[in-house]
Design a protein around this motif. Sequence first.
Motif, PDB file in Angstrom:
ATOM      1  N   LEU A 148       0.928  -0.996   0.044  1.00  0.00           N
ATOM      2  CA  LEU A 148       0.303  -0.296   0.249  1.00  0.00           C
ATOM      3  C   LEU A 148       0.923   1.237   0.256  1.00  0.00           C
ATOM      4  O   LEU A 148       1.469   1.321   0.855  1.00  0.00           O
ATOM      5  CB  LEU A 148      -0.565  -0.049   1.324  1.00  0.00           C
ATOM      6  N   VAL A 149       0.816   2.261  -0.963  1.00  0.00           N
ATOM      7  CA  VAL A 149       1.221   2.567  -1.117  1.00  0.00           C
ATOM      8  C   VAL A 149       0.337   4.274  -1.154  1.00  0.00           C
ATOM      9  O   VAL A 149      -0.679   4.621  -2.062  1.00  0.00           O
ATOM     10  CB  VAL A 149       2.067   3.455  -2.426  1.00  0.00           C
ATOM     11  N   VAL A 150       0.306   5.379  -0.115  1.00  0.00           N
ATOM     12  CA  VAL A 150      -0.365   6.550   0.399  1.00  0.00           C
ATOM     13  C   VAL A 150       0.065   7.821  -0.221  1.00  0.00           C
ATOM     14  O   VAL A 150       0.998   8.034  -0.726  1.00  0.00           O
ATOM     15  CB  VAL A 150      -0.364   6.870   1.738  1.00  0.00           C
ATOM     16  N   ASN A 151      -0.353   8.214  -1.499  1.00  0.00           N
ATOM     17  CA  ASN A 151      -0.297   9.669  -1.829  1.00  0.00           C
ATOM     18  C   ASN A 151      -0.990  10.664  -1.957  1.00  0.00           C
ATOM     19  O   ASN A 151      -2.516  10.567  -1.740  1.00  0.00           O
ATOM     20  CB  ASN A 151      -0.421   8.978  -3.843  1.00  0.00           C
ATOM     21  N   TYR A 152      -0.106  11.872  -1.373  1.00  0.00           N
ATOM     22  CA  TYR A 152      -0.303  12.752  -0.802  1.00  0.00           C
ATOM     23  C   TYR A 152      -0.347  14.202  -2.297  1.00  0.00           C
ATOM     24  O   TYR A 152       0.675  14.039  -2.673  1.00  0.00           O
ATOM     25  CB  TYR A 152       0.646  13.400   0.348  1.00  0.00           C
ATOM     26  N   GLY A 153      -0.798  15.183  -2.061  1.00  0.00           N
ATOM     27  CA  GLY A 153      -0.582  16.364  -2.887  1.00  0.00           C
ATOM     28  C   GLY A 153      -1.892  16.551  -3.849  1.00  0.00           C
ATOM     29  O   GLY A 153      -3.019  15.673  -3.509  1.00  0.00           O
ATOM     30  N   GLY A 154      -1.720  17.346  -4.058  1.00  0.00           N
ATOM     31  CA  GLY A 154      -3.148  17.771  -4.524  1.00  0.00           C
ATOM     32  C   GLY A 154      -4.243  18.525  -2.856  1.00  0.00           C
ATOM     33  O   GLY A 154      -3.942  18.227  -2.414  1.00  0.00           O
ATOM     34  N   VAL A 155      -5.354  19.242  -3.833  1.00  0.00           N
ATOM     35  CA  VAL A 155      -6.368  19.043  -2.930  1.00  0.00           C
ATOM     36  C   VAL A 155      -7.670  18.064  -2.370  1.00  0.00           C
ATOM     37  O   VAL A 155      -7.437  17.011  -3.382  1.00  0.00           O
ATOM     38  CB  VAL A 155      -7.601  19.599  -3.529  1.00  0.00           C
ATOM     39  N   GLY A 156      -7.133  17.453  -0.966  1.00  0.00           N
ATOM     40  CA  GLY A 156      -8.412  16.549  -0.793  1.00  0.00           C
ATOM     41  C   GLY A 156      -7.788  15.516   0.244  1.00  0.00           C
ATOM     42  O   GLY A 156      -6.548  15.304   0.165  1.00  0.00           O
ATOM     43  N   ARG A 157      -8.711  14.095   0.081  1.00  0.00           N
ATOM     44  CA  ARG A 157      -8.055  13.419   1.131  1.00  0.00           C
ATOM     45  C   ARG A 157      -6.666  12.286  -0.378  1.00  0.00           C
ATOM     46  O   ARG A 157      -7.121  12.572  -1.533  1.00  0.00           O
ATOM     47  CB  ARG A 157      -8.975  12.229   1.227  1.00  0.00           C
ATOM     48  N   PRO A 158      -6.288  12.002   0.441  1.00  0.00           N
ATOM     49  CA  PRO A 158      -4.683  10.861  -0.017  1.00  0.00           C
ATOM     50  C   PRO A 158      -5.451   9.757  -0.584  1.00  0.00           C
ATOM     51  O   PRO A 158      -6.727   9.424  -0.333  1.00  0.00           O
ATOM     52  CB  PRO A 158      -3.750  10.971   1.697  1.00  0.00           C
ATOM     53  N   VAL A 159      -5.104   9.550  -1.664  1.00  0.00           N
ATOM     54  CA  VAL A 159      -5.338   8.392  -2.608  1.00  0.00           C
ATOM     55  C   VAL A 159      -4.294   7.399  -2.067  1.00  0.00           C
ATOM     56  O   VAL A 159      -3.252   7.169  -2.422  1.00  0.00           O
ATOM     57  CB  VAL A 159      -5.158   8.043  -3.928  1.00  0.00           C
ATOM     58  N   ASN A 160      -5.103   6.048  -1.661  1.00  0.00           N
ATOM     59  CA  ASN A 160      -4.202   4.396  -1.403  1.00  0.00           C
ATOM     60  C   ASN A 160      -3.874   3.896  -3.269  1.00  0.00           C
ATOM     61  O   ASN A 160      -5.144   3.407  -3.820  1.00  0.00           O
ATOM     62  CB  ASN A 160      -5.652   4.015  -0.995  1.00  0.00           C
ATOM     63  N   ARG A 161      -2.690   3.667  -3.311  1.00  0.00           N
ATOM     64  CA  ARG A 161      -2.655   2.925  -4.068  1.00  0.00           C
ATOM     65  C   ARG A 161      -1.939   1.494  -3.526  1.00  0.00           C
ATOM     66  O   ARG A 161      -0.903   1.719  -2.745  1.00  0.00           O
ATOM     67  CB  ARG A 161      -2.139   3.410  -5.393  1.00  0.00           C
ATOM     68  N   TYR A 162      -1.829   0.484  -4.851  1.00  0.00           N
ATOM     69  CA  TYR A 162      -1.341  -0.381  -4.230  1.00  0.00           C
ATOM     70  C   TYR A 162      -0.091  -1.070  -5.417  1.00  0.00           C
ATOM     71  O   TYR A 162      -1.175  -0.742  -6.280  1.00  0.00           O
ATOM     72  CB  TYR A 162      -2.466  -2.426  -5.313  1.00  0.00           C
ATOM     73  N   GLU A 163       0.710  -1.379  -4.957  1.00  0.00           N
ATOM     74  CA  GLU A 163       2.160  -1.072  -6.468  1.00  0.00           C
ATOM     75  C   GLU A 163       2.384  -3.127  -6.013  1.00  0.00           C
ATOM     76  O   GLU A 163       3.051  -3.538  -5.044  1.00  0.00           O
ATOM     77  CB  GLU A 163       2.998  -0.455  -5.617  1.00  0.00           C
ATOM     78  N   LEU A 164       1.742  -3.427  -7.250  1.00  0.00           N
ATOM     79  CA  LEU A 164       2.603  -5.146  -7.582  1.00  0.00           C
ATOM     80  C   LEU A 164       3.962  -4.839  -7.391  1.00  0.00           C
ATOM     81  O   LEU A 164       4.601  -4.200  -7.901  1.00  0.00           O
ATOM     82  CB  LEU A 164       2.306  -5.263  -8.635  1.00  0.00           C
ATOM     83  N   LEU A 165       4.525  -5.778  -6.946  1.00  0.00           N
ATOM     84  CA  LEU A 165       6.237  -6.207  -6.340  1.00  0.00           C
ATOM     85  C   LEU A 165       6.268  -6.555  -7.799  1.00  0.00           C
ATOM     86  O   LEU A 165       5.772  -7.973  -7.700  1.00  0.00           O
ATOM     87  CB  LEU A 165       6.410  -6.285  -5.009  1.00  0.00           C
ATOM     88  N   ARG A 166       7.858  -6.448  -7.944  1.00  0.00           N
ATOM     89  CA  ARG A 166       8.833  -6.626  -9.395  1.00  0.00           C
ATOM     90  C   ARG A 166       9.478  -8.103  -8.956  1.00  0.00           C
ATOM     91  O   ARG A 166       9.984  -8.600  -9.900  1.00  0.00           O
ATOM     92  CB  ARG A 166       9.427  -5.799 -10.025  1.00  0.00           C
ATOM     93  N   ASP A 167       9.408  -8.224  -7.590  1.00  0.00           N
ATOM     94  CA  ASP A 167      10.387  -9.185  -6.574  1.00  0.00           C
ATOM     95  C   ASP A 167       9.537  -9.480  -5.412  1.00  0.00           C
ATOM     96  O   ASP A 167       9.376  -8.695  -4.754  1.00  0.00           O
ATOM     97  CB  ASP A 167      11.890  -8.866  -7.140  1.00  0.00           C
ATOM     98  N   GLN A 168      10.357 -10.833  -4.645  1.00  0.00           N
ATOM     99  CA  GLN A 168       9.870 -10.912  -4.139  1.00  0.00           C
ATOM    100  C   GLN A 168      10.168 -10.605  -2.966  1.00  0.00           C
ATOM    101  O   GLN A 168       9.900  -9.843  -1.681  1.00  0.00           O
ATOM    102  CB  GLN A 168       8.822 -12.663  -3.423  1.00  0.00           C
ATOM    103  N   ASN A 169      11.759 -10.530  -3.252  1.00  0.00           N
ATOM    104  CA  ASN A 169      12.766  -9.161  -1.953  1.00  0.00           C
ATOM    105  C   ASN A 169      12.027  -7.826  -2.123  1.00  0.00           C
ATOM    106  O   ASN A 169      12.930  -7.589  -1.648  1.00  0.00           O
ATOM    107  CB  ASN A 169      13.320  -9.491  -2.650  1.00  0.00           C
ATOM    108  N   ASP A 170      11.741  -7.006  -3.349  1.00  0.00           N
ATOM    109  CA  ASP A 170      11.017  -5.902  -2.695  1.00  0.00           C
ATOM    110  C   ASP A 170      10.686  -5.574  -1.760  1.00  0.00           C
ATOM    111  O   ASP A 170       9.911  -4.734  -0.973  1.00  0.00           O
ATOM    112  CB  ASP A 170      10.170  -5.327  -4.166  1.00  0.00           C
ATOM    113  N   HIS A 171       9.416  -6.484  -1.479  1.00  0.00           N
ATOM    114  CA  HIS A 171       8.583  -6.798  -0.484  1.00  0.00           C
ATOM    115  C   HIS A 171       9.466  -6.284   1.742  1.00  0.00           C
ATOM    116  O   HIS A 171      10.767  -6.606   1.525  1.00  0.00           O
ATOM    117  CB  HIS A 171       7.653  -7.914   0.097  1.00  0.00           C
ATOM    118  N   LYS A 172       8.862  -5.363   2.398  1.00  0.00           N
ATOM    119  CA  LYS A 172      10.086  -4.501   3.366  1.00  0.00           C
ATOM    120  C   LYS A 172       8.498  -4.486   4.579  1.00  0.00           C
ATOM    121  O   LYS A 172       8.006  -4.193   4.243  1.00  0.00           O
ATOM    122  CB  LYS A 172      10.487  -3.370   3.095  1.00  0.00           C
TER     123      LYS A 172
END
Length: 251
Positions: free
Chosen positions: A227-251
């Motif tokens: 889950l990546v929370v995108n802040y910026g602009g006017v209004g509520r932040p947008v929650n976006r889900y990022e598909l990991l390119r490698d299992q080792n990317d998950h932290k």
Amino acid sequence: MSKPIKSLFRVLLVEDDPMVQEVNRLFIEQVDGFQVVGLASNGLRGLELIEELKPDLVFLDVFMPSLDGITTLQRIRSMALPVDVVVVTAAKDTETIREMMRNGAFDYIMKPFKVERIHHTLERYREQQAGLWAEEVGTQEELDLIIQKGEAAKEVVVPTPLYEEWAMSYDELPKGLNAATLKQVLAVMEQHSGKLSAEETAEGVGIARVTARRYLDYLEKRGIVRLVVNYGGVGRPVNRYELLRDQNDHK
């Protein structure tokens, strides 16, 4: 003398499931030069739209109300409608497959399917049509090459979809989740560079936003998206889900 090569192929979808209609439309229109021009939820309406819209290609289901796909394809041929047909169905029995191929189906795709399978069929169709766009075929060798192009395209090695590289079991999903929809969620994410909100995912797959969020939350718990929370602009932040390119990317 050759005519100008066709640059846009018009596609009609004949499918009674609205979600499958939307997935098919999404997958087809990702391929340059193919546009969905109409939707029908049964064979009777499909025949009407073939005559009205004059598509180049029909994606045809088998199990439908009013008029099933087998009878629809038989009528297409008996009415001499100048259209090619790709069968997309859950029907796996050999009698249905033989019947559709006897009636000239260009291809037969079984549900659930991968986006690459749809794309492969369309590219193969484009190649064959390009070869037949001349006023005439000069030699038997040229005709053989045109016919063989479709078969050669089947032998192209398609890269493994990213989501299949993950060590996932689709047989032990939480109650309310199913493997076919989960794979469609992952496919849609990959097609959009792996960063989508729940609303965008829902729109791409053709499911409700709350349903899409359940699948995304499950994938987050499995470490397949984050889950990546995108802040910026006017209004509520947008929650976006990022598909990991490698299992080792998950932290």
